[in-house]
Design an enzyme around this catalytic site. Sequence first.
Site, PDB file in Angstrom:
ATOM      1  CD  GLU A  65      -1.017  -0.135   3.768  1.00 43.64           C
ATOM      2  OE1 GLU A  65      -2.032  -0.871   3.698  1.00 43.64           O
ATOM      3  OE2 GLU A  65      -0.682   0.445   4.814  1.00 43.64           O
ATOM      4  CG  HIS A  67      -0.668   5.393   3.720  1.00 41.54           C
ATOM      5  ND1 HIS A  67       0.428   5.872   4.393  1.00 41.54           N
ATOM      6  CD2 HIS A  67      -0.704   4.059   3.967  1.00 41.54           C
ATOM      7  CE1 HIS A  67       1.015   4.869   5.030  1.00 41.54           C
ATOM      8  NE2 HIS A  67       0.357   3.775   4.791  1.00 41.54           N
ATOM      9  CB  CYS A 119       4.468   1.069  13.176  1.00 45.30           C
ATOM     10  SG  CYS A 119       3.955   2.087  11.782  1.00 45.30           S
TER      11      CYS A 119
END
Length: 151
Positions: A65, A67, A119
């Site tokens: 992905e 973003h 994270c």
Amino acid sequence: MASTPRAHTPQSTPFRWDGVEELVYKESDTTFRDVTRRVLAGAEAGQGVELRYFEVGPGGHSTLEHHEHTHVVVPVRGQGRALVGTEVVDLAPHDVVQVPAWTWHQFRAVGDEPFGFLCLVTCERDRPVRPDAEQLAQLRSIPEVADFLRV
């Protein structure tokens, strides 16, 4: 009166924190394998960031992905590999990975033990975007990336 965030969250066992729930990695996405997440500190801490712990089981991988929001990732358990943009990197505990905005990324476990990483992201963030057929073909045109990807 607003609740005060906990000042200390001990580990009950390695990589499991007291009172921290194991969550589904993603509710509506099935393009990952054997990934869990735990939110260690979130909006309630008042820092504007969320610290999460992800664990990828042996043979597992996160979603491919990109973003707008960025990530800072610090592996703390096992061995892994990551795609960041068009670069595949080997990861060991205490490395630091910075994922810029709109950069393709995916994380994988390597070996027979889980790959765990912290994270750090902002609390306010956009939804991940998966590659369309053209973008996936472009990524797969790079041999090392093609060998790495799991979609």
